[in-house]
Enzyme design. Structure first.
Site, PDB file in Angstrom:
ATOM      1  N   HIS A  35     -12.474  -3.051   3.014  1.00  0.00           N
ATOM      2  CA  HIS A  35     -11.037  -3.093   3.242  1.00  0.00           C
ATOM      3  C   HIS A  35     -10.700  -2.766   4.693  1.00  0.00           C
ATOM      4  O   HIS A  35     -10.526  -3.673   5.504  1.00  0.00           O
ATOM      5  CB  HIS A  35     -10.374  -2.104   2.264  1.00  0.00           C
ATOM      6  CG  HIS A  35      -8.893  -2.220   2.170  1.00  0.00           C
ATOM      7  ND1 HIS A  35      -8.191  -1.820   1.040  1.00  0.00           N
ATOM      8  CD2 HIS A  35      -7.955  -2.642   3.047  1.00  0.00           C
ATOM      9  CE1 HIS A  35      -6.902  -2.030   1.231  1.00  0.00           C
ATOM     10  NE2 HIS A  35      -6.731  -2.521   2.448  1.00  0.00           N
ATOM     11  N   GLU A  44       0.810  -1.222   0.000  1.00  0.00           N
ATOM     12  CA  GLU A  44       0.000   0.000   0.000  1.00  0.00           C
ATOM     13  C   GLU A  44       0.847   1.277   0.000  1.00  0.00           C
ATOM     14  O   GLU A  44       0.351   2.353   0.327  1.00  0.00           O
ATOM     15  CB  GLU A  44      -0.919   0.009   1.231  1.00  0.00           C
ATOM     16  CG  GLU A  44      -1.869  -1.156   1.337  1.00  0.00           C
ATOM     17  CD  GLU A  44      -3.004  -1.117   0.325  1.00  0.00           C
ATOM     18  OE1 GLU A  44      -2.909  -0.370  -0.678  1.00  0.00           O
ATOM     19  OE2 GLU A  44      -3.991  -1.837   0.540  1.00  0.00           O
ATOM     20  N   HIS A 100      -6.605  -3.050   9.635  1.00  0.00           N
ATOM     21  CA  HIS A 100      -7.703  -3.943   9.285  1.00  0.00           C
ATOM     22  C   HIS A 100      -8.416  -4.384  10.562  1.00  0.00           C
ATOM     23  O   HIS A 100      -8.586  -5.573  10.809  1.00  0.00           O
ATOM     24  CB  HIS A 100      -7.187  -5.174   8.543  1.00  0.00           C
ATOM     25  CG  HIS A 100      -6.708  -4.917   7.148  1.00  0.00           C
ATOM     26  ND1 HIS A 100      -6.418  -5.934   6.268  1.00  0.00           N
ATOM     27  CD2 HIS A 100      -6.464  -3.769   6.471  1.00  0.00           C
ATOM     28  CE1 HIS A 100      -6.008  -5.420   5.105  1.00  0.00           C
ATOM     29  NE2 HIS A 100      -6.034  -4.111   5.218  1.00  0.00           N
ATOM     30  N   HIS A 158      -2.555   2.487   8.523  1.00  0.00           N
ATOM     31  CA  HIS A 158      -3.644   1.745   7.873  1.00  0.00           C
ATOM     32  C   HIS A 158      -3.864   0.456   8.648  1.00  0.00           C
ATOM     33  O   HIS A 158      -2.898  -0.284   8.901  1.00  0.00           O
ATOM     34  CB  HIS A 158      -3.266   1.447   6.424  1.00  0.00           C
ATOM     35  CG  HIS A 158      -4.168   0.482   5.731  1.00  0.00           C
ATOM     36  ND1 HIS A 158      -5.545   0.631   5.690  1.00  0.00           N
ATOM     37  CD2 HIS A 158      -3.890  -0.661   5.040  1.00  0.00           C
ATOM     38  CE1 HIS A 158      -6.071  -0.363   4.999  1.00  0.00           C
ATOM     39  NE2 HIS A 158      -5.087  -1.164   4.602  1.00  0.00           N
ATOM     40  N   TYR A 176     -20.170  12.750  19.208  1.00  0.00           N
ATOM     41  CA  TYR A 176     -19.401  13.970  18.962  1.00  0.00           C
ATOM     42  C   TYR A 176     -17.936  13.717  18.616  1.00  0.00           C
ATOM     43  O   TYR A 176     -17.289  14.532  17.946  1.00  0.00           O
ATOM     44  CB  TYR A 176     -19.511  14.925  20.154  1.00  0.00           C
ATOM     45  CG  TYR A 176     -18.662  14.571  21.352  1.00  0.00           C
ATOM     46  CD1 TYR A 176     -17.348  15.010  21.460  1.00  0.00           C
ATOM     47  CD2 TYR A 176     -19.186  13.795  22.384  1.00  0.00           C
ATOM     48  CE1 TYR A 176     -16.560  14.683  22.563  1.00  0.00           C
ATOM     49  CE2 TYR A 176     -18.412  13.464  23.476  1.00  0.00           C
ATOM     50  CZ  TYR A 176     -17.098  13.907  23.568  1.00  0.00           C
ATOM     51  OH  TYR A 176     -16.337  13.579  24.643  1.00  0.00           O
ATOM     52  N   TYR A 212      -8.298  20.836  22.840  1.00  0.00           N
ATOM     53  CA  TYR A 212      -8.711  19.526  23.348  1.00  0.00           C
ATOM     54  C   TYR A 212      -7.486  18.819  23.901  1.00  0.00           C
ATOM     55  O   TYR A 212      -6.497  18.634  23.191  1.00  0.00           O
ATOM     56  CB  TYR A 212      -9.355  18.700  22.227  1.00  0.00           C
ATOM     57  CG  TYR A 212      -9.865  17.361  22.669  1.00  0.00           C
ATOM     58  CD1 TYR A 212     -11.077  17.248  23.337  1.00  0.00           C
ATOM     59  CD2 TYR A 212      -9.140  16.195  22.418  1.00  0.00           C
ATOM     60  CE1 TYR A 212     -11.557  16.014  23.748  1.00  0.00           C
ATOM     61  CE2 TYR A 212      -9.611  14.960  22.819  1.00  0.00           C
ATOM     62  CZ  TYR A 212     -10.817  14.879  23.475  1.00  0.00           C
ATOM     63  OH  TYR A 212     -11.291  13.663  23.884  1.00  0.00           O
TER      64      TYR A 212
END
Length: 203
Positions: A142, A60, A81, A79, A100, A196
């Site tokens: 995916h 990827e 899974h 990334h 939220y 935050y």
């Protein structure tokens, strides 16, 4: 990622920006067996290399490179899974503002990019589109992509997206969630804008 339960096996991948390109996990190797010498350096629009022979970048690498080239403020891409993310991705659904914390990814939804074969330019372009003004997206059938200014920030966001996906599919199983409206999400972004976490901005 695997220890946190948001990935398994040799699935998923991670990259971080460095001078002239990026470092990325190699293709098809167990994470617990990786050493620093296994990590692959990929030049932007150029070749790759590693300290060990026969190490190829993740399949990827294309969307990692395209994201880092097009999003200068981003330094890390993760990334995964994860089971919950894959569940929603396999429904081909955007995640709506049912909670939220959706806003932590940069918008009122977390988009799901349409399906394309893994490792292709088509998937990379679809991911870039889904990530427009966002820091996370799903990839249909995916998994998910999470972005950050550091690997830790990207990992934290990937954890949050996995949790949101887990709760969302639970709400779908019992009739669907109540959604926050535009005004309510606007108030969320206003609160986020005030700061935050431990580094609040000046009001």
């Amino acid at each position: 990622m695997n220890e946190l339960g948001i990935n398994q096996g040799t699935a998923g991948n991670a990259s971080v920006r460095v001078d002239g390109g990026f470092l990325i996990t190699p293709s098809g190797m167990k994470y617990e067996e990786l050493t620093p010498e296994d990590i692959v350096f990929k030049k932007f629009d150029g070749p790759y290399e590693s300290l060990k022979e026969n190490r190829k970048p993740s399949s990827e690498w294309q969307f990692h490179e395209d994201i880092l080239v097009n999003r200068k403020e981003i330094s890390a891409v993760i990334h995964t899974h994860g089971k919950a993310a894959m569940t929603i991705a396999c429904l081909g659904k955007d995640i709506p503002p049912f909670h939220y914390m959706i806003g932590i990814a940069g918008g009122s939804t977390i988009r799901c990019a349409p399906y394309h074969t893994f490792g292709t330019k088509a998937l990379s372009l679809a991911a870039l589109d889904a990530l427009n003004e966002r820091k996370a997206c799903l990839l249909a059938n995916h998994g998910q992509i999470a972005l950050g200014s550091s690997l830790q920030q990207a990992l934290d966001l990937a954890m949050e997206v996995e949790t949101l996906c887990d709760v969302y599919w639970r709400t779908l199983a019992v009739g669907g969630p109540a959604l926050l409206d535009e005004a309510q999400m606007g108030e969320v972004f206003e609160q986020f804008g005030k700061g935050y976490g431990q580094n609040p901005k000046d009001n």
